[in-house]
Write an enzyme that holds these catalytic residues in place. Structure first.
Site, short mmCIF file in Angstrom:
data_model
loop_
_atom_site.label_atom_id
_atom_site.label_comp_id
_atom_site.label_asym_id
_atom_site.label_seq_id
_atom_site.Cartn_x
_atom_site.Cartn_y
_atom_site.Cartn_z
N GLY A 53 139.90 65.78 84.03
CA GLY A 53 140.15 67.15 84.45
C GLY A 53 141.58 67.60 84.22
N ASN A 78 139.57 72.24 96.07
CA ASN A 78 139.35 70.82 96.38
C ASN A 78 139.77 70.45 97.79
OD1 ASN A 78 141.81 71.51 94.78
ND2 ASN A 78 142.46 69.50 95.53
N GLY A 109 134.63 63.93 85.03
CA GLY A 109 133.53 62.99 85.22
C GLY A 109 133.43 62.41 86.62
N CYS A 112 153.01 63.93 98.41
CA CYS A 112 154.17 63.13 98.77
C CYS A 112 155.29 63.42 97.78
CB CYS A 112 153.79 61.66 98.71
SG CYS A 112 154.53 60.75 100.04
C1 LIG Z 1 140.15 70.89 91.48
C2 LIG Z 1 140.60 69.71 90.68
N1 LIG Z 1 141.11 69.91 89.46
C3 LIG Z 1 141.53 68.90 88.69
C4 LIG Z 1 141.46 67.59 89.13
C5 LIG Z 1 141.95 66.50 88.24
O1 LIG Z 1 140.86 65.86 87.60
P1 LIG Z 1 141.05 64.36 87.03
O2 LIG Z 1 141.20 63.46 88.22
O3 LIG Z 1 139.78 64.12 86.27
O4 LIG Z 1 142.23 64.36 86.14
C6 LIG Z 1 140.96 67.34 90.41
C7 LIG Z 1 140.94 65.96 90.95
O5 LIG Z 1 141.34 65.71 92.07
C8 LIG Z 1 140.50 68.43 91.20
O6 LIG Z 1 140.00 68.25 92.43
#
Ligand SMILES: Cc1ncc(COP(=O)(O)O)c(C=O)c1O
Length: 399
Positions: A72, A159, A208, A335
């Site tokens: 991501g 998230n 994923g 952090c």
């Molecule tokens: C909303 C959101 N975007 C992006 C990411 C990053 O994805 P990845 O862990 O696959 O790099 C996360 C992971 O915590 C997420 O919750």
């Protein structure tokens, strides 16, 4: 329950589906670079292309719109930087980025980098108490000077607190002015219906390990006619947008996970949503002073996330005390240089820093059970009492 541990951190990462483990293991035994022309290469290419078709079908995209990435974070960087560079190169007046104030750091820090290194002008779109973007602010920001906007990026669902953004309205507003929209749908896929084609979005991020697939693989869905400058340069794979040998095994695992998560999405969402409601009731009964953060309306939030502030507590202490009881969750704080900073998401929602500092996120997923909620219901009251007592003792001047 996961073994003897109570895992309430599915938004951080969720267990890989057993079927996915089998597919990945089988593909790892296969030889072949998907770019090679011989039989082994063609076999690996077949896996990649079938995976592309399957992801496209599950998410309402065309196969040619699926660009595989290593997760991501990479997909977010490609979307934000790649779109900015292409739009700015096309017309140097396009220097503005409109981004929500509650983005994940993968978007937030990519946007900040463009501001620091490339002179982009960032406008952070405010959110209300529930964490929802104000579309009127977005509309007036674009209408003020549409020709200067490079892109809009607003996540599909948050998230930390689970709030779902008005993506459809955002797209309508931006499209009218010819401004492309990217959304980070990492938390939405598998939990909410996601239809890339129907949404009118220009680019959408998938990861994923949030849907029962492997970690370190993801995709950016991106419209074919959209100009995006690559972040990585090399062999020219993935339409020249993302160089690097494609990891056929992980991609196959991602495809199966997306397919399974979207196929069972509505059913799982109802089951998880009920458990989330039970969790909220249990926490509020055990700690009446707790405050739930986010949108309390079921339609306004992801089914699996519940975020609370526990007054006079430190989130990290709560997390460690729960961990000692076998219960795993998360704080939203980042952090910085060893000092826990309150979550930027909670601050953007107007929560005072000291209250934000005492927050925890519990997130449910496909392996969650009622026993997980019961375990938390038993533990949370005494844990909050202990954290409060420790906080009073630790506060300067208080004994
Ligand atoms: C909303 C959101 N975007 C992006 C990411 C990053 O994805 P990845 O862990 O696959 O790099 C996360 C992971 O915590 C997420 O919750």
């Amino acid at each position: 329950m996961t073994g003897t541990r109570v895992y309430l951190d599915h938004a951080a990462t969720t267990p890989v589906l057993p079927e996915v483990v089998d597919v990945v293991a089988a593909r790892l035994r296969m030889l072949g670079n998907p770019s090679s022309l011989h039989a082994s290469g063609r076999a690996a290419r077949k896996v990649v292309e079938e995976s592309r078709e399957s992801i496209a079908a599950a998410l309402g995209a065309r196969p040619g719109e699926v660009v595989f990435t290593a997760g991501g974070t990479e997909a977010d960087n490609l979307a934000v930087k790649g779109l900015y560079w292409a739009r700015h190169a096309d017309d140097p007046r396009r220097v503005r980025i409109l981004a929500s104030a509650v983005e994940h750091h993968a978007v937030l820090d990519a946007v900040r980098w463009l501001a620091d290194a490339e002179g982009a002008e960032v406008e952070w779109l405010p959110v209300d108490q529930r964490g929802r973007v104000d579309v009127d602010v977005l509309r007036s920001a674009i209408e003020r000077d549409p020709a200067s906007v490079a892109l809009v990026t607003v996540m599909w669902a948050n998230n930390e607190v689970g709030t779902v953004q008005p993506v459809e309205e955002i797209v309508q507003i931006a499209r009218r002015q010819g401004v492309p929209v990217h959304t980070d749908a990492v938390q939405a896929v598998g939990h909410l219906p996601v239809d890339f084609g129907g949404s009118g979005l220009d680019a959408l991020t998938v990861s994923g390990h949030k849907v029962g697939g492997p970690v370190g693989v993801g995709a950016l869905l991106v419209r074919r006619d959209l100009d995006v400058v690559p972040v990585l340069h090399g062999g020219g794979q993935e339409r020249d947008l993302r160089s690097g040998t494609i990891d056929a095994a992980s991609v196959a695992g991602l495809a199966l996970a997306v397919e399974m998560a979207t196929a069972s999405g509505a059913r799982t969402a109802v089951r998880i949503g009920r458990m989330r409601d039970d969790l909220v009731s249990a926490v509020m009964a055990a700690v009446p002073a707790a405050v739930r953060n986010g949108d309390p309306e079921p339609t306004g939030a992801l089914p699996g996330i519940a975020n609370f502030s526990f007054p006079e507590c430190d989130g990290e202490s709560l997390l460690l005390l729960l961990d000692a009881q076998g219960i795993e969750c998360s704080t939203g704080s980042a952090c910085t240089a060893g000092v826990a900073e309150p979550s930027h998401v909670l601050l953007a929602m107007g929560i005072p820093p000291d209250v934000a500092q005492g927050s925890l996120r519990f997130s449910l997923g496909h392996t969650s059970t009622a026993a997980d909620v019961t375990a938390l219901a038993r533990a949370i009251g005494p844990v909050v009492e202990r954290a409060r007592a420790a906080g009073v003792i630790n506060r300067p001047g208080v004994r």
